[in-house]
Design an enzyme around this catalytic site. Structure first.
Site, short mmCIF file in Angstrom:
data_model
loop_
_atom_site.label_atom_id
_atom_site.label_comp_id
_atom_site.label_asym_id
_atom_site.label_seq_id
_atom_site.Cartn_x
_atom_site.Cartn_y
_atom_site.Cartn_z
CB SER A 135 2.67 3.09 -7.72
OG SER A 135 3.87 2.55 -7.23
CG HIS A 186 4.18 -1.06 -10.80
ND1 HIS A 186 3.69 -1.53 -9.59
CD2 HIS A 186 4.50 0.24 -10.58
CE1 HIS A 186 3.73 -0.57 -8.69
NE2 HIS A 186 4.21 0.52 -9.27
CD GLN A 225 6.92 2.32 -12.41
OE1 GLN A 225 5.84 2.59 -12.89
NE2 GLN A 225 7.63 3.17 -11.71
CG ASP A 251 3.38 -4.81 -9.81
OD1 ASP A 251 4.59 -4.51 -9.79
OD2 ASP A 251 2.48 -4.02 -9.47
#
Length: 256
Positions: free
Chosen positions: A82, A235, A147, A207
C-alpha cells in the site's frame, strides 16, 4: 537525530526489506515472518512516525524514502504494501543500484483517481484527513475495515490489523495526515517507466482501495514488470492468503 526502528530476522542469503502501509507498523508481517525468515534475511521497518519510529513529523515521500534508505542493506529485494509500495518504488527510482527486485503489494503508483485512471476519489481521501482531526481512532479503524472487506475471513483479518495497530504507539495525527497527503498527491506512473530491475506487482481481486483494473493498464505502461491478481484476496493478501503470498516471493527469488 531520530532513527527509525529496524529489526533483522531470518537467515536466508537474500535480503528482503518489508515496508508496511498507512497507520500500521512492522508487526503486520508477523503472520508470514516465520515462513519468509527461513528463505530470506528480513528487514522489518517501522516507517518514520509509525509504531516504534516515533519522534518524526509528517514527511514527503522523498523524505520518508531517504530516511529508510539510511538503514537499508546495500542490496535487497524491496517489498512495499500500500503506502509502503510508494516508498519501495521511490527507492527503486532513486537508488536502483541498491534494489535487487521491486515488489509492490496492493499498491498503486497513483492512488488518487484521475481522468482515465481508476483509484480512490480525492474527496474520499480528503474526507479521511478531515475525520482524523475529529475522531482519530475511529477514522483509523474505518480505514482498516475497508482493507479486508469482501474476503471470506474479513472480520478475522480486520481484527488482526487492529491488533497490529494497538500493539504499538499510535502515530500522531500529523503523521497520519501526511501519509494521506502522499496517497492523495503522488503519481509515480511516468517515473517507474525507467525502472528496469525485476518488478512484481501483487493485487487482491476484491481490493476496494486499489482497483484491479489498474493491473492491465500498468502491464502496458510498464512492460518490464509482471502482475499477479490473487483471486479471493482484498487489500491485505499476506494476511488472508499467506501461503500463496509467500510462494509468489519464493518464485521471484528463484528467478533472480
Amino acid at each position: 537525530m531520530n532513527d527509525i526502528w529496524w529489526q533483522t530476522y531470518g537467515e536466508g542469503n537474500c535480503h528482503l526489506v518489508l515496508l508496511h502501509g498507512w497507520g500500521l507498523n512492522a508487526e503486520v508481517w508477523h503472520c508470514i515472518r516465520e515462513e519468509l525468515g527461513s528463505h530470506f534475511t528480513l528487514h522489518l521497518v517501522d516507517l518514520p512516525g509509525y509504531g516504534r519510529s516515533s519522534g518524526f513529523g509528517a514527511m514527503t515521500l522523498e523524505e520518508m524514502t531517504a530516511q529508510v534508505a539510511k538503514n537499508a542493506p546495500d542490496q535487497a529485494i524491496w517489498l512495499g504494501w500500500s503506502l509502503g509500495g510508494l516508498v519501495a518504488s521511490q527507492m527503486a527510482f532513486t537508488h536502483p543500484e541498491r534494489v535487487q527486485a521491486l515488489v509492490t503489494v496492493a499498491s498503486s503508483p497513483c492512488f488518487s483517481a484521475r481522468e482515465g485512471w481508476p483509484g480512490i476519489k480525492p474527496e474520499i481521501l480528503g474526507g479521511f484527513q478531515q475525520q482524523l482531526s475529529d475522531d482519530f481512532q475511529r477514522t483509523v479503524e474505518r480505514f482498516l475495515a475497508l482493507q479486508t472487506l469482501g474476503t471470506e475471513t474479513a472480520r478475522q483479518d480486520a481484527r488482526t490489523l487492529k491488533s497490529v495497530v494497538l500493539a504499538q504507539p499510535m502515530p500522531d495525527v500529523e503523521v497520519l495526515n501526511g501519509g494521506l497527503e502522499i496517497l492523495k498527491t503522488v503519481d509515480l506512473r511516468e517515473a517507474l517507466k525507467n525502472v528496469n530491475m525485476p518488478f512484481l506487482r501483487l493485487y487482491g481481486y476484491l481490493d476496494g482501495l486499489v482497483p484491479r483494473k489498474i493491473a492491465p493498464l500498468l502491464d502496458t505502461l510498464w512492460p518490464h514488470s509482471t502482475s499477479q491478481i490473487m483471486e479471493k484476496a482484498a487489500h491485505a493478501p499476506f494476511i488472508s492468503h499467506p501461503a500463496a503470498f509467500c510462494q509468489a516471493l519464493m518464485t521471484l527469488k528463484s528467478s533472480l
